[in-house]
Design a protein around this motif. Structure first.
Motif, PDB file in Angstrom:
ATOM      1  N   GLU A  60      10.868  40.533  67.392  1.00 45.21           N
ATOM      2  CA  GLU A  60      11.418  41.458  66.405  1.00 45.21           C
ATOM      3  C   GLU A  60      11.857  40.678  65.165  1.00 45.21           C
ATOM      4  N   ARG A 111      25.387  49.363  56.691  1.00 45.34           N
ATOM      5  CA  ARG A 111      24.079  48.838  57.094  1.00 45.34           C
ATOM      6  C   ARG A 111      23.674  47.596  56.302  1.00 45.34           C
ATOM      7  N   TYR A 116      13.692  48.617  48.368  1.00 46.76           N
ATOM      8  CA  TYR A 116      14.950  48.212  48.992  1.00 46.76           C
ATOM      9  C   TYR A 116      15.691  47.065  48.320  1.00 46.76           C
ATOM     10  N   ASN A 168      18.905  46.927  56.739  1.00 52.36           N
ATOM     11  CA  ASN A 168      18.580  47.984  57.679  1.00 52.36           C
ATOM     12  C   ASN A 168      17.310  48.715  57.266  1.00 52.36           C
ATOM     13  N   SER A 169      17.178  48.969  55.977  1.00 55.70           N
ATOM     14  CA  SER A 169      16.015  49.705  55.483  1.00 55.70           C
ATOM     15  C   SER A 169      14.744  48.872  55.582  1.00 55.70           C
ATOM     16  N   SER A 203      13.696  48.856  59.218  1.00 53.45           N
ATOM     17  CA  SER A 203      13.174  50.177  59.585  1.00 53.45           C
ATOM     18  C   SER A 203      11.781  50.403  58.998  1.00 53.45           C
ATOM     19  N   SER A 212       9.212  48.243  60.787  1.00 51.04           N
ATOM     20  CA  SER A 212       8.991  48.799  62.127  1.00 51.04           C
ATOM     21  C   SER A 212       8.111  50.042  62.074  1.00 51.04           C
ATOM     22  N   ASP A 213       8.364  50.914  61.080  1.00 50.07           N
ATOM     23  CA  ASP A 213       7.604  52.159  60.951  1.00 50.07           C
ATOM     24  C   ASP A 213       6.285  51.966  60.224  1.00 50.07           C
ATOM     25  N   TYR A 257      15.712  55.398  54.092  1.00 53.07           N
ATOM     26  CA  TYR A 257      16.429  55.401  55.362  1.00 53.07           C
ATOM     27  C   TYR A 257      17.936  55.519  55.129  1.00 53.07           C
ATOM     28  N   THR A 296      22.243  56.933  57.360  1.00 54.64           N
ATOM     29  CA  THR A 296      23.277  55.962  57.702  1.00 54.64           C
ATOM     30  C   THR A 296      24.683  56.439  57.375  1.00 54.64           C
TER      31      THR A 296
END
Length: 552
Positions: free
Chosen positions: A23, A53, A280, A294-295, A298, A301-302, A308, A312
């Motif tokens: 990750e 975040r 971001y 965090n964004s 995300s 990952s997506d 995003y 939050t």
């Protein structure tokens, strides 16, 4: 509670380390060394605040995992940056740590209040409950329990006295880590007495004599800086680092440019650095460009860049603040969304969400919350606010459009009139509206010297009117070249709009280029209604010309 004194449980940092090979993991453990250098020093009280975040809790968990005796023997930091430092072993799991998660305290307090069978004498509010829970955890240590019980002055809610007794007996000061320290200021906004009680509780912990000697290090993290009273911090001994004054810890909360460059090299990342930057990045802290971590995680990952942010936190505070409309702040927010910048002062900011006196305070809060970025000026108290990136821009646009004053704003009306004029093939009106935008503060006149600037001017004008019905593309491959700007309708009820720009040429030549290079051929099978727009700007006359035709 069992996890306040010397926690040894799994936490967010440990989980990141556990899956660091599969990750996204950014190693910021060298931050530990900077904190260790302050252990038992004169300046050993820290308050580091950032928006939600931005890695505050992960960092707090990292410090806990490193210092707490509860993690002794666990190989958490092997092969991480901190393990390469000479002082690594000196403090590794050798301290008594008190870790206070204010969100957890709040949740347990709510449960306590809702169940009358749990009632405890003299525990009247969340501040009492906080002290009670920490003392209860300390008593689970038999050695501490004996010392606390032997002092008749220590009750259920006299934490400072309990710590003083323990430290005098053991000679070992604690490390205190408090996450979401400002929760009471954010979630109990109108309870002034409770806020003052909480600050008095913290003052009692960190007072200069016996209380202060109980801590080798105190580390508070949250969103808001420590509240001020009459320009003085309520906790004078603390050194603060926030979004308005982040140095020298700018790079430790959020991802830096270099860190994102490494992330996009990972095999699982399908997004480009430029995409992540557009969405971001934009928090410029003392010259360092920071991405919302965090964004970024995300999105990678997506496999998709989108907002995003709204997931939050609540946007209620933003709505409340802009609806105060100090000195036309509604118009300022709209201008900021369009790309403008606004100068504000942070000199008299009281660091809370209630004592809001003017527009300057609103901008200070929005910067601390992360809705706005801010840049330095030559005056340390004057800052420049701006919308940092596409993610925040999307959030702000959605919020603004939900307000009952939205349609009454002149900027919104202007955008709608511009789109209507294009649909009516009214080139003269389009040219006049673009001229008005050109003369506004949203456009830098000194840099208005090419087609790029002209494109930005038109995009600014159409921003609000095209939100629901159009997506736009720049330099879109079409026909025998690239169309400057294309507004493609989401449904076929709306016309497709092809725009070509010229600088010191003519609007007629722009239309001619669209036809000659057949930009429309890519869309002609899908859209029967296609509007061609040619716009020219004359550097000599400082005027715009516009010609509009429907494709036959």
């Amino acid at each position: 509670m069992g996890n306040i004194l010397n926690p040894g449980n799994d936490n967010s940092f440990i989980r990141l380390v556990k899956f660091k090979d599969s990750e996204i993991f950014v190693d910021k453990t060298d931050f530990i060394g900077k904190m260790s250098a302050k252990l038992n020093a004169d300046k050993r009280l820290f308050a580091i605040t950032r928006p939600r975040r931005f890695g505050k809790t992960v960092t707090a968990h990292m410090l806990s995992a490193y210092y707490s005796k509860g993690y002794a023997g666990q190989k958490i930091f092997d092969d991480l940056k901190i393990s390469k430092e000479k002082s690594f072993a000196e403090h590794l799991n050798k301290h008594n740590v008190i870790y206070i998660d204010m969100n957890s305290i709040k949740d347990k307090y709510i449960s306590y209040k809702s169940d009358k069978t749990l009632y405890i004498d003299d525990i009247d509010d969340i501040v009492d409950f906080l002290q009670y829970m920490v003392i209860r955890d300390l008593k689970e240590n038999k050695q501490y329990a004996e010392q606390i019980s032997s002092d008749p002055l220590i009750g259920k809610k006299s934490l400072s006295s309990a710590l003083e007794v323990i430290c005098k007996y053991t000679g070992e000061p604690f490390i205190l880590i408090m996450d979401e320290w400002d929760l009471i200021y954010r979630e109990y906004q109108n309870e002034t007495a409770l806020q003052e009680k909480f600050i008095e509780f913290l003052r009692g912990l960190f007072k200069s004599d016996d209380g202060g000697s109980c801590f080798a290090l105190a580390y508070l993290t949250g969103i808001l800086p420590i509240k001020k009273y009459n320009s003085q911090s309520a906790l004078n001994g603390f050194k603060e680092y926030n979004m308005l004054s982040p140095e020298p810890f700018e790079a430790y909360f959020g991802f830096t440019e270099d860190e994102v460059a490494e992330i996009v090299k990972s095999p699982g990342c399908t997004l480009s650095h430029e995409e992540l930057k557009k969405w971001y990045e934009g928090y410029k802290l003392n010259g360092i460009h920071i991405y919302n971590p965090n964004s970024v995680v995300s999105a990678v990952s997506d496999g998709k860049c989108k907002s995003y942010w709204s997931g939050t936190s609540s946007n209620e505070e933003f709505v409340r603040l802009i609806n105060m409309d100090f000195q036309g702040i509604k118009e300022d927010i709209i201008n900021l969304i369009e790309g403008d910048e606004v100068t504000f002062s942070c000199a008299n900011f009281q660091n809370d969400m209630v004592t809001v006196k003017d527009k300057n305070d609103v901008f200070c809060i929005l910067v601390c919350l992360g809705y706005l970025g801010c840049a330095e000026t030559k005056n340390q108290y004057r800052k420049v606010a701006y919308v940092p990136n596409a993610e925040i821009k999307a959030v702000l646009m959605d919020i603004v459009r939900e307000q009952n004053w939205y349609e009454r704003m002149e900027t919104i009306k202007r955008s709608e009139n511009l789109l209507k004029a294009i649909k009516k093939l009214d080139g003269a009106t389009v040219a006049a509206i673009i001229q008005d935008i050109h003369n506004s503060s949203a456009v830098a006149l000194l840099d208005y010297n090419d087609e790029e600037s002209l494109t930005y001017c038109v995009m600014t004008g159409l921003l609000w009117a095209t939100l629901d019905d159009y997506s736009y593309h720049r330099e879109d491959q079409a026909g025998k070249g690239r169309a400057d700007l294309v507004y493609e309708p989401i449904t076929r009820k709306q016309p497709l709009i092809l725009i070509e720009f010229k600088y010191d040429d003519s609007a007629e030549e722009a239309i001619k280029q669209i036809k000659t290079k057949e930009y429309f051929k890519r869309y002609i099978k899908q859209y029967r209604n296609i509007i061609l727009v040619g716009i020219n700007y004359s550097a000599e006359t400082k005027d715009h010309q516009c010609l509009i035709e429907k494709l036959d």
